[in-house]
Design an enzyme around this catalytic site. Structure first.
Site, PDB file in Angstrom:
ATOM      1  N   THR A   1       7.675  -8.004  -4.250  1.00  0.00           N
ATOM      2  CA  THR A   1       8.353  -6.955  -3.487  1.00  0.00           C
ATOM      3  C   THR A   1       9.652  -7.464  -2.873  1.00  0.00           C
ATOM      4  OG1 THR A   1       8.145  -5.635  -1.478  1.00  0.00           O
ATOM      5  CG2 THR A   1       6.828  -7.617  -1.563  1.00  0.00           C
ATOM      6  N   ASP A   2      10.559  -6.533  -2.582  1.00  0.00           N
ATOM      7  CA  ASP A   2      11.775  -6.916  -1.856  1.00  0.00           C
ATOM      8  C   ASP A   2      11.478  -7.263  -0.396  1.00  0.00           C
ATOM      9  OD1 ASP A   2      11.244  -4.354  -0.904  1.00  0.00           O
ATOM     10  OD2 ASP A   2      13.193  -3.500  -1.444  1.00  0.00           O
ATOM     11  N   GLU A   3      10.287  -6.889   0.085  1.00  0.00           N
ATOM     12  CA  GLU A   3       9.977  -7.149   1.506  1.00  0.00           C
ATOM     13  C   GLU A   3       9.910  -8.642   1.818  1.00  0.00           C
ATOM     14  OE1 GLU A   3       7.085  -4.836   3.518  1.00  0.00           O
ATOM     15  OE2 GLU A   3       7.513  -3.035   2.366  1.00  0.00           O
TER      16      GLU A   3
ATOM     17  N   LYS B   1       2.649 -11.736   0.346  1.00  0.00           N
ATOM     18  CA  LYS B   1       3.321 -11.627  -0.950  1.00  0.00           C
ATOM     19  C   LYS B   1       4.278 -12.823  -1.143  1.00  0.00           C
ATOM     20  CE  LYS B   1       3.184  -8.806  -3.652  1.00  0.00           C
ATOM     21  NZ  LYS B   1       2.272  -8.647  -4.827  1.00  0.00           N
TER      22      LYS B   1
HETATM   23  P1  NAD Z   1      -1.838  -0.157  -4.849  1.00  0.00           P
HETATM   24  O1  NAD Z   1      -2.344  -0.477  -3.491  1.00  0.00           O
HETATM   25  O2  NAD Z   1      -1.579   1.258  -5.220  1.00  0.00           O
HETATM   26  O3  NAD Z   1      -2.854  -0.714  -5.951  1.00  0.00           O
HETATM   27  C1  NAD Z   1      -3.399  -1.991  -5.896  1.00  0.00           C
HETATM   28  C2  NAD Z   1      -4.509  -2.083  -6.927  1.00  0.00           C
HETATM   29  O4  NAD Z   1      -5.026  -3.420  -6.881  1.00  0.00           O
HETATM   30  C3  NAD Z   1      -5.684  -1.138  -6.651  1.00  0.00           C
HETATM   31  O5  NAD Z   1      -6.096  -0.501  -7.840  1.00  0.00           O
HETATM   32  C4  NAD Z   1      -6.778  -2.075  -6.141  1.00  0.00           C
HETATM   33  O6  NAD Z   1      -8.100  -1.647  -6.443  1.00  0.00           O
HETATM   34  C5  NAD Z   1      -6.444  -3.366  -6.867  1.00  0.00           C
HETATM   35  N1  NAD Z   1      -6.951  -4.544  -6.145  1.00  0.00           N
HETATM   36  C6  NAD Z   1      -6.802  -4.824  -4.834  1.00  0.00           C
HETATM   37  N2  NAD Z   1      -7.435  -5.970  -4.547  1.00  0.00           N
HETATM   38  C7  NAD Z   1      -7.948  -6.445  -5.711  1.00  0.00           C
HETATM   39  C8  NAD Z   1      -8.669  -7.607  -6.064  1.00  0.00           C
HETATM   40  N3  NAD Z   1      -9.024  -8.514  -5.159  1.00  0.00           N
HETATM   41  N4  NAD Z   1      -9.022  -7.769  -7.352  1.00  0.00           N
HETATM   42  C9  NAD Z   1      -8.703  -6.835  -8.296  1.00  0.00           C
HETATM   43  N5  NAD Z   1      -8.034  -5.730  -8.010  1.00  0.00           N
HETATM   44  C10 NAD Z   1      -7.645  -5.528  -6.733  1.00  0.00           C
HETATM   45  O7  NAD Z   1      -0.552  -1.050  -5.050  1.00  0.00           O
HETATM   46  P2  NAD Z   1       0.801  -0.704  -5.814  1.00  0.00           P
HETATM   47  O8  NAD Z   1       1.660   0.094  -4.932  1.00  0.00           O
HETATM   48  O9  NAD Z   1       0.471  -0.212  -7.160  1.00  0.00           O
HETATM   49  O10 NAD Z   1       1.453  -2.153  -5.913  1.00  0.00           O
HETATM   50  C11 NAD Z   1       1.211  -2.980  -7.039  1.00  0.00           C
HETATM   51  C12 NAD Z   1       1.939  -4.290  -6.825  1.00  0.00           C
HETATM   52  O11 NAD Z   1       3.320  -4.042  -6.677  1.00  0.00           O
HETATM   53  C13 NAD Z   1       1.501  -5.041  -5.573  1.00  0.00           C
HETATM   54  O12 NAD Z   1       1.505  -6.407  -5.864  1.00  0.00           O
HETATM   55  C14 NAD Z   1       2.572  -4.705  -4.565  1.00  0.00           C
HETATM   56  O13 NAD Z   1       2.701  -5.748  -3.634  1.00  0.00           O
HETATM   57  C15 NAD Z   1       3.782  -4.598  -5.458  1.00  0.00           C
HETATM   58  N6  NAD Z   1       4.849  -3.721  -4.961  1.00  0.00           N
HETATM   59  C16 NAD Z   1       4.594  -2.403  -4.665  1.00  0.00           C
HETATM   60  C17 NAD Z   1       5.642  -1.578  -4.261  1.00  0.00           C
HETATM   61  C18 NAD Z   1       5.448  -0.124  -3.942  1.00  0.00           C
HETATM   62  O14 NAD Z   1       6.405   0.528  -3.522  1.00  0.00           O
HETATM   63  N7  NAD Z   1       4.267   0.444  -4.146  1.00  0.00           N
HETATM   64  C19 NAD Z   1       6.934  -2.104  -4.159  1.00  0.00           C
HETATM   65  C20 NAD Z   1       7.124  -3.453  -4.414  1.00  0.00           C
HETATM   66  C21 NAD Z   1       6.083  -4.236  -4.864  1.00  0.00           C
HETATM   67  O1  DAU Z   2       9.814  -2.357  -0.342  1.00  0.00           O
HETATM   68  C1  DAU Z   2       8.693  -2.448  -1.159  1.00  0.00           C
HETATM   69  C2  DAU Z   2       7.454  -2.077  -0.391  1.00  0.00           C
HETATM   70  O2  DAU Z   2       7.479  -0.672  -0.218  1.00  0.00           O
HETATM   71  C3  DAU Z   2       6.168  -2.501  -1.081  1.00  0.00           C
HETATM   72  O3  DAU Z   2       6.122  -3.899  -1.158  1.00  0.00           O
HETATM   73  C4  DAU Z   2       4.942  -1.975  -0.355  1.00  0.00           C
HETATM   74  O4  DAU Z   2       3.774  -2.280  -1.090  1.00  0.00           O
HETATM   75  C5  DAU Z   2       5.077  -0.478  -0.209  1.00  0.00           C
HETATM   76  O5  DAU Z   2       3.989   0.036   0.523  1.00  0.00           O
HETATM   77  C6  DAU Z   2       6.381  -0.124   0.483  1.00  0.00           C
HETATM   78  O6  DAU Z   2       6.386  -0.590   1.829  1.00  0.00           O
HETATM   79  P1  DAU Z   2       7.032   0.275   3.025  1.00  0.00           P
HETATM   80  O7  DAU Z   2       6.459  -0.202   4.295  1.00  0.00           O
HETATM   81  O8  DAU Z   2       8.506   0.323   2.906  1.00  0.00           O
HETATM   82  O9  DAU Z   2       6.455   1.729   2.608  1.00  0.00           O
HETATM   83  P2  DAU Z   2       5.809   2.903   3.462  1.00  0.00           P
HETATM   84  O10 DAU Z   2       5.656   4.046   2.524  1.00  0.00           O
HETATM   85  O11 DAU Z   2       4.603   2.464   4.215  1.00  0.00           O
HETATM   86  O12 DAU Z   2       6.938   3.250   4.507  1.00  0.00           O
HETATM   87  C7  DAU Z   2       8.263   3.558   4.086  1.00  0.00           C
HETATM   88  C8  DAU Z   2       9.102   3.763   5.326  1.00  0.00           C
HETATM   89  O13 DAU Z   2       8.671   4.977   5.974  1.00  0.00           O
HETATM   90  C9  DAU Z   2       8.957   2.675   6.366  1.00  0.00           C
HETATM   91  O14 DAU Z   2      10.208   2.484   7.012  1.00  0.00           O
HETATM   92  C10 DAU Z   2       7.946   3.238   7.361  1.00  0.00           C
HETATM   93  C11 DAU Z   2       8.230   4.723   7.308  1.00  0.00           C
HETATM   94  N1  DAU Z   2       7.088   5.622   7.544  1.00  0.00           N
HETATM   95  C12 DAU Z   2       5.969   5.451   6.797  1.00  0.00           C
HETATM   96  C13 DAU Z   2       4.890   6.305   6.950  1.00  0.00           C
HETATM   97  C14 DAU Z   2       3.622   6.108   6.142  1.00  0.00           C
HETATM   98  C15 DAU Z   2       7.200   6.675   8.440  1.00  0.00           C
HETATM   99  O15 DAU Z   2       8.243   6.840   9.101  1.00  0.00           O
HETATM  100  N2  DAU Z   2       6.143   7.514   8.610  1.00  0.00           N
HETATM  101  C16 DAU Z   2       4.978   7.373   7.904  1.00  0.00           C
HETATM  102  O16 DAU Z   2       4.037   8.169   8.106  1.00  0.00           O
END
Ligand code: NAD
Ligand code: DAU
Length: 367
Positions: free
Chosen positions: A139-141, A168
């Site tokens: 992630t970019d985080e 991460k």
């Molecule tokens: P998600 O939470 O939707 O899905 C995660 C999946 O991993 C689920 O199906 C869960 O059952 C599985 N899982 C969790 N723990 C496990 C374990 N111990 N063994 C096997 N499976 C397990 O997550 P996502 O949003 O699809 O993110 C996927 C990847 O991308 C993550 O590594 C996350 O850090 C990264 N990422 C997500 C975002 C985003 O915006 N969603 C952005 C940047 C990076």
């Molecule tokens: O940047 C990549 C990341 O993006 C991933 O690594 C994470 O897995 C993914 O969950 C996401 O993280 P964020 O914290 O940025 O996403 P989230 O959807 O939780 O929140 C996005 C922004 O919105 C953040 O600034 C918090 C704000 N927010 C979120 C929720 C759920 C609100 O203001 N209100 C809300 O109810």
């Protein structure tokens, strides 16, 4: 000949939001055989891969990535050409309430995947060893928070803020160390916020769509001026497949689509799209926006410089934020049974992440 014809790819976390998009892409647009390795946590949903049941190139293995013996058996049985590691605990707010699971899956789980991949890799002949790839999706985080200017590049130093992003960052360091020390052919990608269909309703965009439909308060954290850089999940899935196919071993690729928006802008756009697609008798959805207590350690701004993947691999995002968000809102309107089943399973949409650990999570912190 199609991409990955005759190859087997392990996708960990394939029942999650991005993992399921990757599997849909692999099944629909490539010839890969896919093994979905997922523990099925609260975030998982096998219904997110509608084409999977009965598909001859798909297999599901309910497995925890922390379970070395089960991973080993899968490697021995399927002899994969690549592994894409997406299994993770992914929600920042949950990591504030209960960091233990994040350390377990994101750090210990990634370590276990690396060890078992390395053990398997050593059993391969020279040609298959050269071909093998382990793609770690991050992630970019991990880069922390930007000020008003600048973008994250692949060389930006790590400065994570939350238990989630710290876990991460730890996993990314492990992956790079396994490349440098053991030569395991790894690649790391760091992407921005994904959005699109099949997104669990705890995350900003689906959260606001579902609350907007129910005409409940739309809870904007802090002043709503935090900025995220939005990437349509199907653009991301295509980028990940390209990185597995053509990315340089040991490299890092940032993935983003130059879609920086403040949270307020995003929520207002969702309100307006809902008003167009399903007008309310009670007035415009913007009236529902409410400001709530800020997230602790809330990163102010993320912005990705994606020029490396664009120039080296020729990847480009196809969706603009406007087209992607419109598709996404429409998808939630047309697929209510998908997200209603999550609510029926117990997801209540209440605020979490206020740093008051639930008792059962707190007792597990050192797990
Ligand atoms: P998600 O939470 O939707 O899905 C995660 C999946 O991993 C689920 O199906 C869960 O059952 C599985 N899982 C969790 N723990 C496990 C374990 N111990 N063994 C096997 N499976 C397990 O997550 P996502 O949003 O699809 O993110 C996927 C990847 O991308 C993550 O590594 C996350 O850090 C990264 N990422 C997500 C975002 C985003 O915006 N969603 C952005 C940047 C990076
Ligand atoms: O940047 C990549 C990341 O993006 C991933 O690594 C994470 O897995 C993914 O969950 C996401 O993280 P964020 O914290 O940025 O996403 P989230 O959807 O939780 O929140 C996005 C922004 O919105 C953040 O600034 C918090 C704000 N927010 C979120 C929720 C759920 C609100 O203001 N209100 C809300 O109810």
């Amino acid at each position: 000949m199609r991409q990955f014809d005759g190859k087997t790819i392990f996708v960990t976390g394939g029942a999650g939001f991005i993992g399921s998009a990757v599997i849909r892409y692999l099944l629909d647009h490539t010839g890969a055989g896919v093994v979905n390795i997922d523990k099925l946590t609260y975030a998982a949903n096998l219904a997110s891969i509608p084409q999977a049941p009965g598909h001859r190139r798909y297999e599901f293995a309910k497995t925890d990535i922390c379970n070395a013996a089960q991973l080993r058996a899968l490697f021995e049985r399927h002899q994969p050409h690549a592994l894409m590691n997406l299994a993770a605990e992914s929600h920042v707010d949950r990591s504030i309430d209960g960091p233990g699971e994040f350390i377990q899956t994101n750090v210990v789980g990634t370590f276990t995947v690396l060890q078992e991949a390395l053990r398997y890799w050593h059993t391969l002949g020279a040609a298959r060893r050269a071909e093998f790839r382990l793609l770690h999706v991050s992630t970019d985080e991990v880069y922390g928070s930007l000020g008003a200017d600048g973008l994250f590049t692949e060389d930006t130093p790590y400065e994570p803020s939350s238990p989630y992003s710290a876990s991460k960052a730890s996993s990314d360091h492990l992956v790079r160390a396994w490349y440098k020390t053991y030569g395991l052919p790894t690649i790391v990608t760091n992407c921005s916020n994904n959005y699109g269909p099949f997104h669990f309703p705890e995350k900003l965009i689906p959260h606001m769509i579902i609350k907007g439909l129910a005409e409940e308060t739309l809870p904007v954290y802090g002043d709503g001026q935090n900025v995220r850089d939005w990437l349509y999940v199907e653009d991301h899935a295509r980028a990940l497949a390209l990185v597995v196919e053509r990315g340089s071993v040991g490299a890092t690729y940032n993935i983003g689509a130059r879609n920086e928006r403040s949270n307020m802008q995003v929520v207002e756009m969702i309100c307006d799209l809902l008003d167009q697609m399903t007008p309310s008798r009670n007035g415009l959805r913007r009236r529902l926006i409410g400001f709530v207590e800020d997230r602790q350690g809330h990163d102010r701004r993320y912005g990705i410089d994606a020029s490396k993947i664009e120039q080296e691999l020729g990847w480009r995002s196809r969706e603009t934020f406007e087209t992607g968000l419109e598709k996404t809102v429409k998808w939630y309107l047309d697929n209510r049974s998908w997200w209603r089943s999550i609510i029926e399973r117990g997801y209540d949409g209440k605020r979490i992440g206020l740093g008051r650990p639930r008792a059962e999570v707190a007792s597990n912190i050192n797990a």
